[in-house]
Every structure is written in C-alpha cells, then in structure tokens.
Design a protein around this motif. Sequence first.
Motif, PDB file in Angstrom:
ATOM      1  N   TYR A   1     107.258  36.416   8.641  1.00  0.00           N
ATOM      2  CA  TYR A   1     106.281  37.083   7.437  1.00  0.00           C
ATOM      3  C   TYR A   1     107.400  37.833   7.121  1.00  0.00           C
ATOM      4  CZ  TYR A   1     106.130  40.483  11.393  1.00  0.00           C
ATOM      5  OH  TYR A   1     106.519  41.315  12.523  1.00  0.00           O
ATOM      6  N   ALA A   2     107.147  38.597   5.695  1.00  0.00           N
ATOM      7  CA  ALA A   2     107.897  39.457   5.194  1.00  0.00           C
ATOM      8  C   ALA A   2     107.084  40.750   5.050  1.00  0.00           C
ATOM      9  CB  ALA A   2     108.254  39.067   3.869  1.00  0.00           C
ATOM     10  N   LEU A   3     107.555  41.974   5.320  1.00  0.00           N
ATOM     11  CA  LEU A   3     106.801  43.119   5.117  1.00  0.00           C
ATOM     12  C   LEU A   3     106.679  43.432   3.274  1.00  0.00           C
ATOM     13  CD1 LEU A   3     108.294  45.270   7.927  1.00  0.00           C
ATOM     14  CD2 LEU A   3     106.344  43.792   7.772  1.00  0.00           C
ATOM     15  N   PRO A   4     105.419  43.461   2.797  1.00  0.00           N
ATOM     16  CA  PRO A   4     105.278  43.661   1.709  1.00  0.00           C
ATOM     17  C   PRO A   4     105.212  45.300   1.323  1.00  0.00           C
ATOM     18  CG  PRO A   4     103.065  43.699   2.752  1.00  0.00           C
ATOM     19  CD  PRO A   4     104.090  43.458   3.753  1.00  0.00           C
ATOM     20  N   SER A   5     105.765  45.348  -0.168  1.00  0.00           N
ATOM     21  CA  SER A   5     105.885  47.029  -0.298  1.00  0.00           C
ATOM     22  C   SER A   5     105.293  46.997  -1.676  1.00  0.00           C
ATOM     23  CB  SER A   5     107.447  47.452  -0.517  1.00  0.00           C
ATOM     24  OG  SER A   5     107.930  46.414  -1.540  1.00  0.00           O
ATOM     25  N   PHE A   6     104.972  48.132  -2.094  1.00  0.00           N
ATOM     26  CA  PHE A   6     104.213  48.461  -3.414  1.00  0.00           C
ATOM     27  C   PHE A   6     104.848  49.639  -3.984  1.00  0.00           C
ATOM     28  CE2 PHE A   6     101.737  50.946  -0.150  1.00  0.00           C
ATOM     29  CZ  PHE A   6     101.675  52.018  -0.749  1.00  0.00           C
ATOM     30  N   THR A   7     104.842  49.685  -5.389  1.00  0.00           N
ATOM     31  CA  THR A   7     105.322  51.042  -5.903  1.00  0.00           C
ATOM     32  C   THR A   7     104.415  52.066  -5.929  1.00  0.00           C
ATOM     33  OG1 THR A   7     106.479  49.329  -7.660  1.00  0.00           O
ATOM     34  CG2 THR A   7     106.257  51.717  -8.211  1.00  0.00           C
ATOM     35  N   ALA A   8     104.782  53.286  -5.545  1.00  0.00           N
ATOM     36  CA  ALA A   8     104.244  54.287  -5.454  1.00  0.00           C
ATOM     37  C   ALA A   8     104.409  55.380  -6.548  1.00  0.00           C
ATOM     38  CB  ALA A   8     104.300  55.115  -3.883  1.00  0.00           C
ATOM     39  N   ALA A   9     103.413  55.351  -7.536  1.00  0.00           N
ATOM     40  CA  ALA A   9     103.984  56.314  -8.835  1.00  0.00           C
ATOM     41  C   ALA A   9     103.949  57.828  -8.132  1.00  0.00           C
ATOM     42  CB  ALA A   9     102.498  55.955  -9.735  1.00  0.00           C
ATOM     43  N   SER A  10     103.042  57.963  -7.251  1.00  0.00           N
ATOM     44  CA  SER A  10     103.469  59.335  -6.869  1.00  0.00           C
ATOM     45  C   SER A  10     104.764  59.895  -6.346  1.00  0.00           C
ATOM     46  CB  SER A  10     102.158  59.770  -5.854  1.00  0.00           C
ATOM     47  OG  SER A  10     102.364  58.973  -4.703  1.00  0.00           O
ATOM     48  N   LEU A  11     105.416  58.704  -5.840  1.00  0.00           N
ATOM     49  CA  LEU A  11     106.621  58.984  -5.321  1.00  0.00           C
ATOM     50  C   LEU A  11     107.973  58.973  -6.497  1.00  0.00           C
ATOM     51  CD1 LEU A  11     106.388  57.089  -1.758  1.00  0.00           C
ATOM     52  CD2 LEU A  11     105.994  59.633  -2.500  1.00  0.00           C
TER      53      LEU A  11
ATOM     54  N   ALA B   1     100.308  37.796  12.902  1.00  0.00           N
ATOM     55  CA  ALA B   1     101.462  36.800  13.084  1.00  0.00           C
ATOM     56  C   ALA B   1     101.389  36.360  14.499  1.00  0.00           C
ATOM     57  CB  ALA B   1     102.656  37.007  12.504  1.00  0.00           C
ATOM     58  N   GLN B   2     101.196  37.231  15.328  1.00  0.00           N
ATOM     59  CA  GLN B   2     101.291  36.913  16.972  1.00  0.00           C
ATOM     60  C   GLN B   2     100.082  36.064  17.165  1.00  0.00           C
ATOM     61  OE1 GLN B   2     103.752  37.707  19.340  1.00  0.00           O
ATOM     62  NE2 GLN B   2     102.561  36.050  20.179  1.00  0.00           N
ATOM     63  N   ALA B   3      98.931  36.483  16.654  1.00  0.00           N
ATOM     64  CA  ALA B   3      97.659  35.574  16.742  1.00  0.00           C
ATOM     65  C   ALA B   3      97.991  34.175  16.404  1.00  0.00           C
ATOM     66  CB  ALA B   3      96.654  36.491  16.062  1.00  0.00           C
ATOM     67  N   VAL B   4      98.469  33.962  15.020  1.00  0.00           N
ATOM     68  CA  VAL B   4      98.947  32.474  14.697  1.00  0.00           C
ATOM     69  C   VAL B   4      99.865  31.942  15.756  1.00  0.00           C
ATOM     70  CG1 VAL B   4     100.138  31.172  12.976  1.00  0.00           C
ATOM     71  CG2 VAL B   4      98.567  33.003  12.193  1.00  0.00           C
ATOM     72  N   VAL B   5     100.782  32.441  16.347  1.00  0.00           N
ATOM     73  CA  VAL B   5     101.660  31.916  17.305  1.00  0.00           C
ATOM     74  C   VAL B   5     101.018  31.652  18.605  1.00  0.00           C
ATOM     75  CG1 VAL B   5     103.710  32.285  18.716  1.00  0.00           C
ATOM     76  CG2 VAL B   5     103.761  32.971  16.447  1.00  0.00           C
TER      77      VAL B   5
ATOM     78  N   ASP C   1     102.423  49.614   6.732  1.00  0.00           N
ATOM     79  CA  ASP C   1     102.623  49.755   8.290  1.00  0.00           C
ATOM     80  C   ASP C   1     102.536  48.496   8.632  1.00  0.00           C
ATOM     81  OD1 ASP C   1     102.571  50.050  11.042  1.00  0.00           O
ATOM     82  OD2 ASP C   1     100.654  51.285  10.874  1.00  0.00           O
ATOM     83  N   ASP C   2     103.633  47.831   9.453  1.00  0.00           N
ATOM     84  CA  ASP C   2     103.667  46.553   9.534  1.00  0.00           C
ATOM     85  C   ASP C   2     102.911  45.979  11.168  1.00  0.00           C
ATOM     86  OD1 ASP C   2     105.142  47.306  11.685  1.00  0.00           O
ATOM     87  OD2 ASP C   2     106.658  45.876  11.592  1.00  0.00           O
ATOM     88  N   THR C   3     102.045  46.919  11.629  1.00  0.00           N
ATOM     89  CA  THR C   3     101.354  46.670  12.942  1.00  0.00           C
ATOM     90  C   THR C   3     100.518  45.711  12.729  1.00  0.00           C
ATOM     91  OG1 THR C   3     101.892  48.951  13.541  1.00  0.00           O
ATOM     92  CG2 THR C   3     100.140  47.868  14.746  1.00  0.00           C
ATOM     93  N   ALA C   4      99.547  45.625  11.511  1.00  0.00           N
ATOM     94  CA  ALA C   4      98.446  44.822  11.459  1.00  0.00           C
ATOM     95  C   ALA C   4      98.985  43.486  11.310  1.00  0.00           C
ATOM     96  CB  ALA C   4      97.464  45.306  10.549  1.00  0.00           C
ATOM     97  N   ILE C   5     100.078  43.329  10.383  1.00  0.00           N
ATOM     98  CA  ILE C   5     100.762  42.284  10.103  1.00  0.00           C
ATOM     99  C   ILE C   5     101.250  41.378  11.140  1.00  0.00           C
ATOM    100  CG2 ILE C   5     102.269  41.129   8.611  1.00  0.00           C
ATOM    101  CD1 ILE C   5     102.072  43.406   6.618  1.00  0.00           C
ATOM    102  N   GLN C   6     102.051  42.301  12.014  1.00  0.00           N
ATOM    103  CA  GLN C   6     102.640  41.691  13.307  1.00  0.00           C
ATOM    104  C   GLN C   6     101.745  41.058  14.073  1.00  0.00           C
ATOM    105  OE1 GLN C   6     104.842  44.252  15.843  1.00  0.00           O
ATOM    106  NE2 GLN C   6     106.489  43.039  15.942  1.00  0.00           N
TER     107      GLN C   6
END
Length: 307
Positions: free
Chosen positions: A41-51, A67-71, A59-64
């Motif tokens: 899996y690739a960690l998504p990113s988004f443009t932050a106008a405020s930055l 992915a572990q549940a899939v495995v 945060d990749d915790t939920a994504i990870q």
Amino acid sequence: MAHEKVVVVGVDGSESSMAAVDWAIAEARRSGWRLHVVCAYALPSFTAASLDGGYAAMDDTAIQQGAQAVVDEAVARTTGSGLVVTSALETGDPAGVLVDLSREASMVVVGTRGGGGFTDRLLGTVSSALPAHAHCPTVVVPVGSSREFSPVRRIVVGVDGSESARIALRRAVDEAALWDAELTAVAAVPIATGAGAMAWLPAAVDRDEVLADVREGLGVAVQAAVGDRQIRVRQHALDGNAAALMAEFSTAVELVVVGSRGRGGFAGLLLGSTSQAVLHHAVSPVMVVPARAADEGLSPVDVPWNR
C-alpha cells in the motif's frame, strides 16, 4: 540471480485477490513450494492550503491495520493446506513491489480486479508493468466465474516461433507434467482477416500451405520442449487473431500460458493493447512467462520425477 522456490501472491482484500490466493495455494501445494502473502500500500497525501501549498501525510495507522487484516484473511485461507506460509506488509507502488519480489520468487500470482491495488495496476495505465518487467512467471487469476481453476486439467499455450514463446512452451510442458494435465499448443496466423503480419501475402499464395508450414514448425518446437518425456501435446495452427483465440480457448481450460515478448503475436499480446484484451476477456488464469527467466536461475518446477 537465485530464485527461491516460493509462490508470491499479492492481495488487496478484493474477491479477485482472494481467488488468486486460492489458486496460489493449489500451485504451491502441487509444487511443494512455500507461499508468501503480500499486501502493498502507498500512503496518500493531500495538498494543505493552510500550509502554503505544502503536503500533509495521513496517519498510516488505520491504513496499516486494514492492510494487515487483508493479509490475515488471506493467510487464514491456507489453514489445513500443509504449506509453509509467510506474509508481509510492504509500502510502495504495488506493481513495483511485485516486480522487486519477482527477482527472488519463482512465481507471482495476482487477481484481475481489485480495490485499487495489484489488479488495477495490471489492467490500468501501467498494466504492462508486471508482465513486462517481472523476473519470474506471473499468473493473473480472474474472478466472477463459477468454474473451478484447480486442479489444472487442461492447459493451452500460445506459440509464435520466438525464443520467448519457446520458453513459455517449456514452462507449459512442465506445468502439464506437474498437474498431469492435457496440453494444447496453438500457433495463430491471421491470414483470412486481411490484417496483421500476414496481410501482405498475395492472393495467389496457398493459405493452407502457410498453415501447414506453421504446423510443421510448431511440431518441431513442441518436440524440443517435451524431449523424452511421455507428454502428449495437441497441436493446432489456426487462422485467426491470437488474442481472440486465446480468449476462446480460455473457456475450456484451467490455464493459458503465453510468453512476454515475441514477433507481434502472443508475445506482444501482454505488453500492448492486445494483452489487455486477453487479460480482460480470458475466463481462466493466464500465466505470462518472461524471456529473462531462462537466464536468471529460475527454480525449476518440481515435477514428479524430480521429487
């Protein structure tokens, strides 16, 4: 380059990837190889106008965890198989991860459609990435059919006279021996269609004679691949489009085998627009055998007489 006797299967949680797991389990059991389950899996990113146009990573915790549940789901399907099973989570582009793993694996298996993971790569804009760049055979398993693809009882292999096709033919012969399956070798010559490599033939040329010559060459290639093994191979030299013929044959077999490069026939299939037709329309698993596999120490199929 040393290839371990391991089948790598890419999963993304889709029905298709789980079908790929089931097929990989059957192949690994038959060959006596280890099974390695991977979710990339690739960690998504988004443009932050405020930055001020900077990028903020999620945060990749939920994504990870997902992915572990899939495995874990895929590994659970191997219960009772008797296989040695390993698994891993990988970060990065799924196709790139699989190509890297193919350098040391003996086979990579994926599904035809997924949830934005391995399969979308195979059927999307980078659909040629895995079969074109893999260092070992790639098997693409379809979903949505009521048919069972294991055990493999019938195999069809595309042959076009190229070195790549000869390598694919040898692998198909090994798979036929492994499964004690019927093998059919097909050479497609688009004569009557008036398009393709044979379109330049003058009308005076005897089409039957052309097919006879192709059939003779096919027989020589088959004999070289079979050697002294007691394997019967049905042989057909047919007038027609290679992709369409392979798709048609896929309705009656459990495995289609093709090379990754050739002379505009089966080879180019899997690297260009025709390859997309095969992967989209084949209703049985498709094995793509890269030409480079012959030069990179690929682990031999564990056929019965080697056990």
